[in-house]
Design an enzyme around this catalytic site. Structure first.
Site, PDB file in Angstrom:
ATOM      1  CD  GLU A  42      -2.721  -1.293   2.494  1.00  0.00           C
ATOM      2  OE1 GLU A  42      -2.402  -0.631   3.505  1.00  0.00           O
ATOM      3  OE2 GLU A  42      -3.749  -1.965   2.440  1.00  0.00           O
ATOM      4  CB  CYS A  53      -8.700   1.466   8.063  1.00  0.00           C
ATOM      5  SG  CYS A  53      -8.135   1.101   6.391  1.00  0.00           S
TER       6      CYS A  53
END
Length: 627
Positions: free
Chosen positions: A301, A385
């Site tokens: 990421e 998240c």
């Protein structure tokens, strides 16, 4: 999170208290209404369904079954609490407040006598296992989100229950970490900025000291990284003050820079600001997507190399856009430089807002700039998240609108809103009315004012080439814009009206030629919005892989009530390339001259609204046709 710089010694501008900016209509008012009516309720249901709340009940000894989900499940509860608390400052919804009180009571019940709280460790581990895996187990990350929620709840409601829980946990952590105690830093930065804000709310100096300790503890190369990234994945490869570029996991990096900016606002340490300026330049000049999204790679990421900005395989996590806004807001508060407000605006309207569906019930984790089809927003994630992070950002968007200093009020973002601020020790109330981002006209009426002179400043966005300013019907400034703030200083009277006209035409944007993935392509923008082509808006049979655009193409904007909840579309005369000769060949000898099969009318819609109808193809960057 809501930032308070009212007492920060090194802030150029002061933030307004929670609830002092009330949206009254228009674009963001509608987003907040959906957030309140739909998203926050949906979020609570998902926290029940996914096991987050049951994990806390297990920590209390009252839950059912086994712990569910990743190690950081508590953080989603805290982000939801922060979002709901911030929304209570906008509209004191009794039903929502009852849900908030219920969850806070559960969190308080789960807290251990020594102040520790983390349902994963309380349910699955022994007490001696605490703090043994700072790299990956997110104990400090979860603590940080608890602190943010507690500060937001206290500011919005005046209630201390969650703030007391947070302070007890912060005291617990401070008793373990620090000079002469245990060394270490969190694998996922977040607690740094949260501790600074907890210091601002409580006045407890130890919390600021602990935040700086965690910042100083980085750069020792001891963290176990992800894949080939090593310690750089966690930003542990070099001390913060020596960092030259943004690296590793994008959200972690950007949360860290936000925390470092908070530390600068309180200490004024120039070495921190010097590092922030280097990192900001690297992020925005080499590693930012047009949408204000960050993270070129799915692997880790993470940020990629300079100018590594693919459209289809980029990551651009929604949380990274949020973290970038948090950082840019702090940089604006520290410096007063409008480029930070410009960059915040780019992320806000594009890389962030694409993360939620128009109905407020579905979310993107990854936000590509090109889709070959089949991409849709799910209603939740195993690693959730982003959804509650989106909720808290929409709830606090009004806080980005304005600031104050000793001389007056600065307006940074535009929306219909009532702004209440203190200039000196006296109250000033402004009423702002606008159809931004669809139109560039902003009208501000002085509803209440202090005595004597003070200054009202307006940001002219960097995308605007021409702006005009009017006072009570008379033009007082106009012409080419330098992308700065225009100011008016006078003894204001109730009823005074200032009007700002920002020229807002569609425009074509070209990338830096070093960006291999999109070299020779163009994108469409209008105002703060990036546009994209979606398959369903084009003529039948048009493949978005084959469309081309001339650099002098005429662009036409049109308001459409019937599309995507009401948007301005942009149309352009484009072309479809003739690729029939390539149907049986992947490569051919040069020279190869692309021919244009036929002209075609292309229709572009705001990028944030893509994938709200069908999961068809989409692209932001359009290859240029040869003239």
């Amino acid at each position: 999170m809501h930032v308070s710089t009212t007492k920060s010694l090194y802030a150029r501008w002061r933030t307004l208290p929670v609830g002092k900016v009330k949206l009254t209509g228009g674009f963001w008012f509608e987003k907040q209404a959906i957030n309140r009516r739909v998203s926050l309720r949906h979020g609570y249901r998902m926290l029940v369904q996914s096991g987050n709340l049951n994990n806390l009940r297990l920590a209390v000894g009252a839950g059912e079954g086994a712990y569910r989900g990743p190690v950081f499940m508590d953080s989603d509860v805290y982000k939801w609490l922060e979002a709901a608390s911030l929304d209570l400052a906008n509209d004191r919804d009794p039903e929502l407040e009852a849900l908030v009180d219920e969850v806070i009571a559960l969190v308080a019940a789960a807290q251990q006598p020594d102040g520790y709280i983390n349902s994963y460790y309380q349910v699955n581990k022994k007490p001696e296992d605490r703090w043994t895996n700072l790299d990956h187990d997110h104990e400090l990350y979860c603590a940080g989100h608890l602190f943010e929620a507690a500060v937001a709840h206290h500011r919005a409601t005046g209630k201390r229950e969650l703030l007391d829980v947070a302070c007890r946990f912060a005291d617990c952590i401070d008793g373990i970490f620090g000079p002469g105690k245990r060394d270490g830093a969190p694998g996922h930065p977040e607690i740094e900025l949260a501790l600074v804000e907890l210091y601002r709310e409580s006045g407890e100096q130890r919390y600021l000291n602990l935040a700086i300790f965690f910042i100083d503890a980085r750069g020792k190369g001891r963290m176990r990284g992800y894949g080939r990234w090593g310690a750089a994945y966690h930003q542990d490869h070099v001390p913060v003050r020596e960092a030259l570029e943004v690296v590793g996991h994008a959200v972690r990096q950007l949360y860290l820079t936000a925390g470092v900016a908070d530390a600068y606002l309180e200490t004024g340490e120039q070495a921190l600001m010097d590092a922030l300026l280097r990192l900001w330049h690297d992020a925005t000049a080499r590693k930012m997507h047009l949408t204000g999204g960050y993270g070129a790679r799915h692997e880790g990421e993470a940020f990629g190399h300079a100018y590594e900005l693919p459209s289809d395989e980029c990551y651009c996590e929604t949380c990274a856009a949020i973290a970038a806004m948090m950082w840019n807001w702090r940089m604006l508060l520290a410096t007063g430089d409008p480029r930070y407000a410009d960059t915040l605006e780019r992320s806000l309207y594009n890389g962030f807002l694409s993360g939620v569906s128009l109905d407020g019930q579905r979310y993107f984790y990854v936000n590509p700039l090109q889709s070959r089809g089949g991409i849709a927003r799910p209603e939740w994630y195993g690693c959730a998240c982003c959804p509650p992070n989106v909720m808290r950002q929409i709830a606090l968007v009004g806080n980005y609108m304005a600031t104050t200093d000793e001389t007056g009020i600065q307006v940074h973002q535009y929306a219909s809103a009532t702004i209440e601020a203190a200039v000196g020790d006296e109250r000033v109330v402004l009423q702002m009315d606008t159809r931004y981002p669809w139109e560039g006209h902003v009208r501000v009426t002085v509803a209440e004012t202090r005595s004597g002179e003070w200054t009202l400043a307006f940001r002219v966005p960097g995308w605007c080439n021409h702006a005009a300013l009017w006072l009570n019907g008379d033009i007082i400034a106009g012409g080419a814009s330098d992308g700065n703030y225009v100011t008016l200083t006078r003894a204001w009277q109730p009823g005074d009206v200032v009007e700002l006209d920002l020229e807002m035409h569609p425009r074509l944007t070209a990338p830096n030629p070093r960006v291999d993935a999109i070299r020779g392509s163009l994108a469409i923008e209008r105002g703060p919005l990036v546009y994209c082509l979606e398959e369903e808006d084009q003529e039948a049979g048009v493949d978005l892989l084959d469309v081309r655009l001339l650099p002098d193409a005429e662009l036409e904007a049109e308001w459409r009530d019937d599309l995507l909840g009401g948007v301005v579309t942009v149309s352009a005369e484009g072309y479809v390339a003739d690729v029939q000769d390539w149907e049986t060949a992947l490569y051919r000898p040069v020279p190869v001259l692309e021919t244009i099969a036929r002209p075609v009318k292309l229709l572009a819609v705001p990028y944030y609204a893509w994938a709200n109808r069908t999961p068809g193809t989409m692209r932001v960057w359009i290859p240029q046709a040869r003239p």
